[in-house]
Scaffold this motif. Structure first.
Motif, mmCIF file in Angstrom:
data_model
loop_
_atom_site.group_PDB
_atom_site.id
_atom_site.type_symbol
_atom_site.label_atom_id
_atom_site.label_comp_id
_atom_site.label_asym_id
_atom_site.label_seq_id
_atom_site.Cartn_x
_atom_site.Cartn_y
_atom_site.Cartn_z
ATOM 1 N N ALA A 33 0.725 -1.153 0.464
ATOM 2 C CA ALA A 33 -0.255 -0.023 -0.139
ATOM 3 C C ALA A 33 0.866 0.652 0.374
ATOM 4 O O ALA A 33 1.998 1.307 0.494
ATOM 5 N N SER A 52 -4.146 1.322 -2.531
ATOM 6 C CA SER A 52 -4.501 -0.180 -2.043
ATOM 7 C C SER A 52 -2.887 -1.282 -3.206
ATOM 8 O O SER A 52 -3.319 -0.351 -3.854
ATOM 9 N N ARG A 53 -3.016 -2.673 -1.983
ATOM 10 C CA ARG A 53 -2.257 -3.095 -3.778
ATOM 11 C C ARG A 53 -3.116 -3.378 -4.855
ATOM 12 O O ARG A 53 -2.564 -3.868 -5.967
ATOM 13 N N TYR A 99 1.976 -0.944 4.525
ATOM 14 C CA TYR A 99 1.336 -3.274 4.568
ATOM 15 C C TYR A 99 -0.222 -2.501 4.154
ATOM 16 O O TYR A 99 -0.909 -3.410 3.350
ATOM 17 N N SER A 100 -0.912 -1.966 4.926
ATOM 18 C CA SER A 100 -2.399 -1.440 4.340
ATOM 19 C C SER A 100 -2.603 0.113 4.580
ATOM 20 O O SER A 100 -2.196 0.413 5.104
ATOM 21 N N THR A 102 -5.105 -0.180 6.152
ATOM 22 C CA THR A 102 -6.118 0.386 6.892
ATOM 23 C C THR A 102 -5.397 0.258 8.051
ATOM 24 O O THR A 102 -5.099 1.910 8.542
#
Length: 123
Positions: A33, A52-53, A99-100, A102
């Motif tokens: 991300a 995001s990814r 990572y994300s 969120t």
């Protein structure tokens, strides 16, 4: 290790536009991300936008409808198109990898950070 470099900041009048770029030293954006954050003088760093990814995007309420985050995997570059800029958008803008989305929104933390680019919006 990933190196990130932002560019595209500058001085613009209220109502104007800027496009920030974040270039990575190696192919990484499709597997992580990518977030945009900003920090104004005397204020804490805050989440602005992220992709995001899978390519889905997320925005802070303060920029929703005005900013657009996109990604070009062929160039290892993520963009933040900023329209209808306001004086309160003045800050140093940072891109980051983590990572994300969120996690970005919850913590304003990331694994790798760029050096930042100044955006100044005059009234």
């Amino acid at each position: 290790q990933v190196q990130l470099e932002e560019s595209g900041g500058g001085l613009v009048q209220a109502g104007g536009s800027l496009r920030l770029s974040c270039a990575a030293s190696r192919r990484t954006f499709s597997s992580n991300a990518v977030g945009w954050f900003r920090q104004a003088p005397g204020k804490e760093r805050e989440f602005v936008a992220a992709i995001s990814r899978s390519g889905s995007t997320s925005y802070a309420d303060s920029v929703k409808g005005r900013f657009t985050c996109s990604r070009d995997d062929t160039r290892n570059t993520v963009y933040l198109q900023m329209n209808s800029l306001k004086p309160e958008d003045t800050a140093i803008y940072y891109c980051a990898v983590g990572y994300s989305v969120t996690y970005f929104r919850a913590t304003s933390q990331a694994d790798y950070w760029g050096q930042g680019t100044q955006v100044t919006v005059s009234s």
